[in-house]
Design an enzyme around this catalytic site. Sequence first.
Site, short mmCIF file in Angstrom:
data_model
loop_
_atom_site.label_atom_id
_atom_site.label_comp_id
_atom_site.label_asym_id
_atom_site.label_seq_id
_atom_site.Cartn_x
_atom_site.Cartn_y
_atom_site.Cartn_z
N HIS A 1 0.84 -1.21 0.00
CA HIS A 1 0.00 0.00 0.00
C HIS A 1 0.87 1.25 0.00
CE1 HIS A 1 -3.62 2.35 1.65
NE2 HIS A 1 -2.61 3.19 1.76
N GLU A 2 1.85 1.29 0.91
CA GLU A 2 2.70 2.48 1.03
C GLU A 2 3.67 2.59 -0.15
OE1 GLU A 2 1.70 4.64 2.97
OE2 GLU A 2 0.43 3.36 4.21
N HIS B 1 2.06 4.25 -3.10
CA HIS B 1 2.03 5.72 -3.06
C HIS B 1 3.29 6.30 -3.68
CE1 HIS B 1 -1.66 6.36 -0.84
NE2 HIS B 1 -1.27 5.57 0.14
#
Length: 163
Positions: free
Chosen positions: A69-70, A73
Amino acid sequence: MHSLITARVDACFAQAEDRLGRTFPRPLVRCDLRGRAAGTARLQTWELRFNPTLYAGNEAVFHAEVVPHEVAHLLVYALWGSGRGKARVLPHGRQWQSVMQEIFGLTPRVTHRFDLAPLAERTFAYRCACREHALSVRRHNKVQRGEARYHCRACRSELHPVG
């Protein structure tokens, strides 16, 4: 913990590089995040931060979902959001969702579903015109130092310490 997360970050970047046919610099990885967030991506400084308290009881999900998820980004920022003339992209917009699905094969979830009980901290009772509120230690200390004032979202009156 730090070495395991760093290895997973590297694996996520390697997976993206394989799919996209280009390389990306590796970010600084820190495991010092506090609060309710499992992780954060700092785009301009190319840094990932993770919450060690939430990691402690959720290692498998951290590696399977939080780290990708990170990393997503940062990938979105590198591909669509940095540099002159590039549009600002939404943090969990279609580009991020696309990276989560097409590169990592994951359902793009915006928030985690971890038990937050280990984060429970001491609170202080405050009162407004309509009810009592529990302020965190951090907010209580800001009030005590005169650095902040808080208001009730319902009645909009200022919160004052009880007792």
